[in-house]
Design an enzyme around this catalytic site. Structure first.
Site, PDB file in Angstrom:
ATOM      1  N   TRP A 319       0.845  -1.199   0.000  1.00  0.00           N
ATOM      2  CA  TRP A 319       0.000   0.000   0.000  1.00  0.00           C
ATOM      3  C   TRP A 319       0.885   1.256   0.000  1.00  0.00           C
ATOM      4  O   TRP A 319       0.559   2.257  -0.626  1.00  0.00           O
ATOM      5  CB  TRP A 319      -0.908   0.004   1.234  1.00  0.00           C
ATOM      6  CG  TRP A 319      -1.799   1.215   1.329  1.00  0.00           C
ATOM      7  CD1 TRP A 319      -3.046   1.346   0.799  1.00  0.00           C
ATOM      8  CD2 TRP A 319      -1.507   2.456   1.983  1.00  0.00           C
ATOM      9  NE1 TRP A 319      -3.546   2.591   1.082  1.00  0.00           N
ATOM     10  CE2 TRP A 319      -2.629   3.300   1.805  1.00  0.00           C
ATOM     11  CE3 TRP A 319      -0.421   2.946   2.693  1.00  0.00           C
ATOM     12  CZ2 TRP A 319      -2.693   4.586   2.314  1.00  0.00           C
ATOM     13  CZ3 TRP A 319      -0.477   4.232   3.203  1.00  0.00           C
ATOM     14  CH2 TRP A 319      -1.593   5.041   3.016  1.00  0.00           C
ATOM     15  N   HIS A 320       2.026   1.158   0.710  1.00  0.00           N
ATOM     16  CA  HIS A 320       2.889   2.334   0.823  1.00  0.00           C
ATOM     17  C   HIS A 320       3.634   2.638  -0.463  1.00  0.00           C
ATOM     18  O   HIS A 320       4.050   3.778  -0.669  1.00  0.00           O
ATOM     19  CB  HIS A 320       3.885   2.152   1.971  1.00  0.00           C
ATOM     20  CG  HIS A 320       3.272   2.404   3.301  1.00  0.00           C
ATOM     21  ND1 HIS A 320       2.609   1.433   4.004  1.00  0.00           N
ATOM     22  CD2 HIS A 320       3.183   3.534   4.042  1.00  0.00           C
ATOM     23  CE1 HIS A 320       2.150   1.950   5.127  1.00  0.00           C
ATOM     24  NE2 HIS A 320       2.470   3.226   5.174  1.00  0.00           N
ATOM     25  N   GLY A 321       3.816   1.663  -1.304  1.00  0.00           N
ATOM     26  CA  GLY A 321       4.517   1.969  -2.547  1.00  0.00           C
ATOM     27  C   GLY A 321       4.767   0.736  -3.371  1.00  0.00           C
ATOM     28  O   GLY A 321       4.831  -0.382  -2.855  1.00  0.00           O
ATOM     29  N   PHE A 471       1.835   8.285  -1.455  1.00  0.00           N
ATOM     30  CA  PHE A 471       1.128   7.028  -1.225  1.00  0.00           C
ATOM     31  C   PHE A 471      -0.337   7.180  -1.629  1.00  0.00           C
ATOM     32  O   PHE A 471      -1.121   6.347  -1.467  1.00  0.00           O
ATOM     33  CB  PHE A 471       1.248   6.595   0.242  1.00  0.00           C
ATOM     34  CG  PHE A 471       2.695   6.501   0.672  1.00  0.00           C
ATOM     35  CD1 PHE A 471       3.634   5.934  -0.169  1.00  0.00           C
ATOM     36  CD2 PHE A 471       3.119   7.020   1.867  1.00  0.00           C
ATOM     37  CE1 PHE A 471       4.968   5.859   0.193  1.00  0.00           C
ATOM     38  CE2 PHE A 471       4.438   6.946   2.262  1.00  0.00           C
ATOM     39  CZ  PHE A 471       5.374   6.368   1.413  1.00  0.00           C
TER      40      PHE A 471
END
Lengths: 471, 394
Positions: A319-321, A471
């Site tokens: 989800w963060h990258g 993000f």
């Protein structure tokens, strides 16, 4: 648009406040329309192309929300839910992960074209909010919102649109239609917003300068320099991200909304489990409620439980990258969380608090190195420097950084500790005229001073977006 | 009582933000930032593609920042606060005992890259030497320690003074020059001989002073005279006088500090006892005969290093009409400017080129003009740099 910009602070915000508050309170729909238009303009400021994407997301979630309601046949409700999930994950897949997947497949010998797609700001946040809206209706936790403008307002509400906190529909369901704005709420909101602005402009940016200088240095680093760089980034990411949350929560209160808290002094945590109860709380709870529990949570055999945790933390990382660094970052936390649950959690509880804190900070600081580094090789190299693998002789740079940034470092240490709620509690319990005066005036005076100091930094004009924008 | 405070605070916030915003919009706009030595952003022109990709909004934010209310005053205040907090560097400048030096990042020295660059650069210079010697001319390379090298020992121990870098660059460069027969005048030797007098360097700028320029001029003439039967005229003793201008000196080091210490140092000008009459051409156009560009009636305004020769001009020619004397071409970065203000005294024609502004090739210029002497003046940090004035054939 960025909160910490002249355009926002001196043009967008006062214009919105005037229009909003000059509209009579009884004309709630007009106030909402003002807020919606400004929210869309706020998002369009970063590039109007992405606005179309968000409008698409709003439309899909609005329609799916209608058909996910209990009064429709189960098959249709399921279809609406699946459509919403597919559309949301599909958007993320195309705009965030397509290049990453192509690159990954190419490492297995394929020669796929790697698309160069600009990541729309805040896509992960508004997608998750849209999904929670439809899922909550499907589960019967929320009622369908028939007014499309209110769904649009919920998803696009500018304070938390691009970097959280992730606000569930159920949290603001009532406030969208009926809320009470007051001078007391607005004043507290402004104070919270300005404190957030100060955290970003005065602390996070200074720590970012130090972290960038050290991480960007060519050649080997001495262990002291590498640790200082890692600690600087540790401070930067907390004060940057929590600043945005403070500003979002503060602005929400100005307009009568109550967003959930996103941070609770994470750097005082005494275990990794405790850390994740205090860091990006709205993301952890989102994954808990919409992924972990549906997978079976912890009420299942240990092997299944561990698999559930692995899925959740792999997804949290992703989800963060779109990078293996982030996946590994998530997996790193998975390992320590499982370790605490099944291996050494009890031992940790029996040890003095300080041991738990040192262990937690060690894990967290190392995880941020992984998070900050462009590639896995960079991360391994940097961690190597931290433990003496570099040939870099100490060149006095640690002394320079400490002398250069000592005020900010000191404030970061102070700001990481919960002394504000402690003092506030003490003063509130006294109930004397002096304590009441301090409680009423001091935060406002401090906020104005912080605002002035932040304005000086803004006038230098360096564009400095929040870390979590990507993000 | 509490609600009154809250309401007052809300009103104050809105008034403040609205007031600052409106004043920022309505106040007269400046076009340049004098201290930062740059143009301020103009209101971005509106076009669909710039709006669509978000660049218009970013430009708008730059415009708002550049024209924000009280910008310069607040930034000056910020410098003072940083100084009071004892920060080792402020806006990239380190102050040590009244000397303003640049803050240098802690980057590792890449010996291999320097070795390769030195090889390329000296090959190129050797080729140019061959071209010059083929028509009977001579070439000299003047290596100049800059303000940083001049004052390296003034840096606090914990800051980088690039000694390691410069030692590596100069060692490789001089070794290659020696092997390839390139005549080098190392100004570090001359400055060491003189005991590094303070007045040859500057406290507030990276360039040397006119007195430093005079020493460079002396070294060039000495090296040329060593090859000549008839020595070149050179002004010394009472043949030349120097005096300081009263104006405050705004240098490259005190600009980021908004003129801090500007009063502690003054720019020098000189006069020859026997004036040399000349015609001056900038980029082919004749201009007034002057090498010191300042207003003698303004004794209070800031003055900067661009006073020498009027700053960095792509090509300057000074023709003294003394055919019995040889001609010279000097090229290099702005360090040449204060030397040029004196150098024409010894030559019939003095040509100068700064490749950062000149678009032709140095080699082509030499082929066309065939100066008797060609001098390159570059500072220690760029001796091996193959770009700018290190790019000789393009």
């Amino acid at each position: 648009m960025v909160f910490s910009s002249i355009a926002f602070l001196f043009y967008f915000l006062p214009a919105l406040l005037l229009l909003y508050y000059l509209t009579p309170r009884r004309l709630r729909s007009v106030r909402n329309a003002v807020l919606l238009l400004f929210s869309l303009a706020f998002y369009a400021f970063g590039g109007p192309k992405a606005l179309l994407l968000m409008l698409f997301s709003i439309t899909v979630n609005y329609l799916c929300g209608i058909f996910a309601a209990a009064r429709y046949p189960r098959a249709l409700r399921r279809l609406a839910l699946i459509l919403s999930v597919v559309a949301g994950i599909g958007l993320l897949g195309v705009f965030k992960y397509l290049g990453f997947f192509a690159q990954t497949l190419n490492t297995f010998g394929l020669s796929l074209a790697v698309p160069q797609i600009t990541l729309p700001i805040g896509i992960s946040f508004f997608t998750f909010q849209g999904l929670s809206y439809v899922i909550d209706i499907y589960r019967g936790h929320a009622k369908t919102q028939k007014n499309p403008f209110l769904v649009a307002l919920y998803i696009s509400l500018f304070p938390q649109l691009v970097a959280g906190p992730i606000v569930r529909y159920t949290t603001v369901e009532n406030e969208l239609a009926v809320r009470t704005e007051s001078a007391s709420e607005a004043s507290d909101g402004i104070v919270r917003f300005l404190l957030g602005l100060g955290k970003k402009m005065l602390l996070a940016n200074a720590m970012g300068e130090m972290a960038d200088a050290i991480f960007g240095q060519s050649g080997a680093l001495s262990p002291a320099t590498a640790w200082l760089g890692a600690l600087a980034y540790t401070a930067q990411i907390y004060f940057d991200f929590s600043a945005y949350s403070d500003m979002a929560i503060g602005l929400g209160r100005v307009f009568g909304f109550h967003f959930p808290e996103n941070f609770n002094y994470p750097y005082i945590a005494s275990s990794v489990t405790d850390f994740w109860r205090r860091w990006h709380i709205t993301l952890s709870t989102w994954f808990r409620d919409y992924v972990y529990i549906p997978l079976g949570g912890s009420r299942c055999p240990p092997a299944r439980h561990i698999l559930n945790l692995l899925i959740v933390w792999g997804l949290t990382g992703l989800w963060h990258g779109a990078s293996w660094n982030f996946v590994l970052w998530g997996v790193l936390f998975f390992i320590f969380l499982v370790g605490e649950k099944y291996l050494f959690g009890r031992l940790l509880q029996r040890l003095p608090h300080i041991f738990g804190w040192i262990y937690t900070m060690l894990v967290v600081v190392l995880s941020w190195v992984l998070f900050r580094s462009a590639t896995l090789t960079d991360a391994v190299r940097f961690i190597g420097y931290m433990f003496g693998a570099g040939t870099g002789a100490p060149r006095g740079e640690v002394v320079y950084y400490l002398l250069q940034y000592w005020p900010e470092l000191l404030l970061c240490v102070i700001g990481s500790l919960p002394w504000v709620p402690f003092l506030k509690g003490k003063l509130e319990s006294r109930q004397t005229p002096v304590s009441r005066f301090i409680l009423s005036v001091f935060p406002k005076a401090a906020a104005i001073v912080i605002f002035a100091l932040s304005y000086i930094k803004l006038s230098y004009g360096s564009f400095n977006p929040f870390i979590y924008f990507r993000f | 009582m509490r609600s009154k405070w809250n309401l007052l605070f809300c009103i104050l916030f809105v008034t403040l933000t609205l007031g600052v915003g409106l004043f920022g919009l309505l106040k007269p706009k400046e076009t340049i930032s004098y201290y930062e030595n740059r143009n301020l952003a103009v209101f971005p022109s509106f076009n669909i593609s710039a709006v669509a990709d978000g660049s218009w909004f970013r430009d708008l934010e730059t415009y708002f920042s550049d024209h924000s209310v009280g910008r310069q005053t607040l930034q000056k205040l910020d410098v003072q606060v940083s100084s009071a907090l004892g920060r080792p560097q402020i806006n990239g400048i380190v102050e040590q005992d009244g000397m303003l030096l640049p803050f240098l990042p802690y980057n590792a020295v890449d010996e291999e890259a320097i070795k390769n660059d030195a090889e390329l650069q000296t090959d190129s210079i050797r080729r140019l030497c061959d071209q010059i010697e083929a028509y009977g001319g001579s070439y000299f390379y003047v290596a100049l320690p800059t303000q940083v090298e001049y004052n390296a020992d003034r840096y606090p121990w914990y800051l980088n003074n690039r000694q390691e870098l410069v030692a590596c660059i100069s060692e490789q460069f001089f070794k290659n020059c020696s092997e390839k027969g390139i005549p080098v005048i190392d100004m570090a030797d001359r400055f060491a001989e003189l005991g590094y007098p303070e007045n040859l360097s500057s406290h507030v700028d990276h360039h040397c002073s006119l007195l430093g320029g005079y020493e460079i001029y002396r070294s060039i003439v000495s090296a040329i005279n060593a090859q000549r039967e008839t020595p070149l005229p050179f002004p010394q003793g009472d043949e030349i006088t120097f005096h300081e201008l009263p104006n405050p000196y705004l240098g490259s080091r005190n600009r980021p500090l908004f003129g801090y210490l500007a009063q502690t140092e003054h720019l020098w000008v000189s006069a020859f006892k026997t004036p040399v009459f000349y015609r001056r051409f900038n980029n082919g156009y004749e201009i007034g005969a002057s090498v010191f560009d300042y207003d003698p009636n303004d004794t209070a305004g800031f003055i900067s290093y661009t006073m020498y020769m009027g700053g960095d001009i792509a090509n300057t020619v000074i023709d003294t009409g003394r055919d019995e004397l040889p001609s010279i071409l000097i090229y290099g970065e702005s360090y040449t400017n204060c030397v040029e203000a004196l150098l024409y005294y010894s030559f019939n024609e003095m040509h100068s080129i700064d490749k950062h502004a000149y678009h032709g090739s140095i080699s082509d210029y030499i082929a066309e003009v065939k100066p008797d002497y060609v001098v390159c003046l570059r500072d220690y940090s760029v001796l091996c740099d193959n770009e700018g004035n290190g790019e000789l054939f393009e």
